[in-house]
Design an enzyme around this catalytic site. Sequence first.
Site, PDB file in Angstrom:
ATOM      1  N   ARG A 165       3.398  -5.831   6.857  1.00 40.42           N
ATOM      2  CA  ARG A 165       2.571  -6.477   5.834  1.00 40.42           C
ATOM      3  C   ARG A 165       1.875  -7.747   6.321  1.00 40.42           C
ATOM      4  O   ARG A 165       0.990  -8.268   5.633  1.00 40.42           O
ATOM      5  CB  ARG A 165       3.423  -6.801   4.596  1.00 40.42           C
ATOM      6  CG  ARG A 165       3.977  -5.570   3.896  1.00 40.42           C
ATOM      7  CD  ARG A 165       4.400  -5.887   2.476  1.00 40.42           C
ATOM      8  NE  ARG A 165       3.248  -6.256   1.654  1.00 40.42           N
ATOM      9  CZ  ARG A 165       3.336  -6.697   0.394  1.00 40.42           C
ATOM     10  NH1 ARG A 165       4.521  -6.841  -0.172  1.00 40.42           N
ATOM     11  NH2 ARG A 165       2.249  -7.007  -0.289  1.00 40.42           N
ATOM     12  N   ASP A 170      -0.010  -1.720   1.179  1.00 43.70           N
ATOM     13  CA  ASP A 170       0.592  -2.602   0.178  1.00 43.70           C
ATOM     14  C   ASP A 170      -0.311  -3.766  -0.212  1.00 43.70           C
ATOM     15  O   ASP A 170       0.099  -4.650  -0.971  1.00 43.70           O
ATOM     16  CB  ASP A 170       1.926  -3.156   0.692  1.00 43.70           C
ATOM     17  CG  ASP A 170       3.051  -2.146   0.581  1.00 43.70           C
ATOM     18  OD1 ASP A 170       2.927  -1.195  -0.211  1.00 43.70           O
ATOM     19  OD2 ASP A 170       4.061  -2.310   1.288  1.00 43.70           O
ATOM     20  N   HIS A 227      12.382  -9.490  -4.802  1.00 41.07           N
ATOM     21  CA  HIS A 227      11.475 -10.600  -5.071  1.00 41.07           C
ATOM     22  C   HIS A 227      11.826 -11.208  -6.422  1.00 41.07           C
ATOM     23  O   HIS A 227      12.240 -10.481  -7.351  1.00 41.07           O
ATOM     24  CB  HIS A 227      10.020 -10.119  -5.155  1.00 41.07           C
ATOM     25  CG  HIS A 227       9.277 -10.125  -3.861  1.00 41.07           C
ATOM     26  ND1 HIS A 227       8.165  -9.332  -3.647  1.00 41.07           N
ATOM     27  CD2 HIS A 227       9.454 -10.825  -2.711  1.00 41.07           C
ATOM     28  CE1 HIS A 227       7.702  -9.545  -2.428  1.00 41.07           C
ATOM     29  NE2 HIS A 227       8.463 -10.447  -1.845  1.00 41.07           N
ATOM     30  N   CYS A 240       3.195  -7.626  -9.572  1.00 41.34           N
ATOM     31  CA  CYS A 240       2.932  -7.468  -8.137  1.00 41.34           C
ATOM     32  C   CYS A 240       1.450  -7.254  -7.868  1.00 41.34           C
ATOM     33  O   CYS A 240       0.933  -7.694  -6.840  1.00 41.34           O
ATOM     34  CB  CYS A 240       3.727  -6.293  -7.576  1.00 41.34           C
ATOM     35  SG  CYS A 240       5.499  -6.576  -7.440  1.00 41.34           S
ATOM     36  N   ARG A 256      13.576 -12.202   1.065  1.00 41.50           N
ATOM     37  CA  ARG A 256      12.270 -12.371   1.692  1.00 41.50           C
ATOM     38  C   ARG A 256      11.992 -13.847   1.997  1.00 41.50           C
ATOM     39  O   ARG A 256      12.187 -14.321   3.104  1.00 41.50           O
ATOM     40  CB  ARG A 256      11.175 -11.785   0.792  1.00 41.50           C
ATOM     41  CG  ARG A 256      11.338 -10.287   0.481  1.00 41.50           C
ATOM     42  CD  ARG A 256      11.059  -9.409   1.683  1.00 41.50           C
ATOM     43  NE  ARG A 256      11.137  -7.987   1.386  1.00 41.50           N
ATOM     44  CZ  ARG A 256      10.165  -7.254   0.877  1.00 41.50           C
ATOM     45  NH1 ARG A 256       9.008  -7.809   0.596  1.00 41.50           N
ATOM     46  NH2 ARG A 256      10.343  -5.964   0.658  1.00 41.50           N
TER      47      ARG A 256
END
Length: 270
Positions: free
Chosen positions: A95, A70, A169, A263, A140
Site C-alpha cells: 500500500r 486499495d 484500524h 474507509c 498499524r
Amino acid sequence: MPDSRVPRRRRFLVCEPRHFAVQYAINPWMHPDAPVDAGRAQAQWQALVSAYRAHGHTVETVEPVPGLPDMVFAANAAVVLDGRVFGSLFHAPQRRPESLPYDTWFKAAGFEVYRPESVCEGEGDLVPAGRWILAGTGFRTTLQAHREVQEFFGVPVIGLTLVDPYFYHLDTALFVLDDDNVAYYPEAFSPGSREVLARLYPDAVLATREDAMAFGLNAVSDGCHVFVSPGATALADQLARRGYVPVPVDLSEFHKAGGGIKCCTQEIRS
C-alpha cells in the site's frame, strides 16, 4: 438529549473503485480466492457518493491508479485538520505507493503535506474528535506516529490500543458522532483503553460485536445523519433513540478487503 440534531456540511475526498480487488491479504477479512464483483462495488460506491451529496456534502475525487487496488480507501491516505495535511506511511509495502497520488492531489488543491517518519495510516487510526485526536495503535499506526501527529497539529493525542485483529484500524471499532460523543465496540480495545474511553465518553453509544463485525462502526456522521452499514441494525436503533438519523448505505463488497463507509471517505477539515 436533543430531539433533533443539526448536521454540519462536510467536504469529503473519495476515490473511484475502478481498480478495486483483493489481490493480497493484510488483514483477516482479505481472501484473494474470494473474487470481488467489480460492477457491484462500483454501484455501491456510487450510492455512497450520491447519499453524501443528497445530504448537502461536498464530494471531490482523486484519480485511481492501476495496480493500487486499495486506493479506494481514501481515509487511510491522510489526516486533514485546520487545513493542514498529515500524510501516510503505510505498514504494508503493497500500500505504500498510494501515498504519492494522494499527496499530489492535496498539493494541487493548495495544501502543504507533511510526510511522516513513522508508520501511520491516516484517518484509519487518527480520528479528530473535538478537542483532541483519538489515535489507534496495536496493528498499524505506531506510538511514534502519535507523537509526530501531536507535534504537527499541536492538538492533544489520546492513544488507544487495539487488541482484536478484525478491528485492525481505529475506524473499524469507533467513530465520532459529534464533537462531544462517539460510538465504539469496547472489546476491540485493551482494558486500559476501555477505561480511557469510558472516562472521556460516559454517554457513548456502545456497539455489539455483531454490529461491529457488520462494519457498523466504520461509519460517518455529520452530527445528525449517520451513514452506516445496513447490517448494523441494533446500532442504528440506538442512534435513532439518541436523535441521530441513520442513513443505511451498503458497502458490503468492500468488506471483502476489510473496509466500509468510513474507509472510503477522507474528510477535509479546513
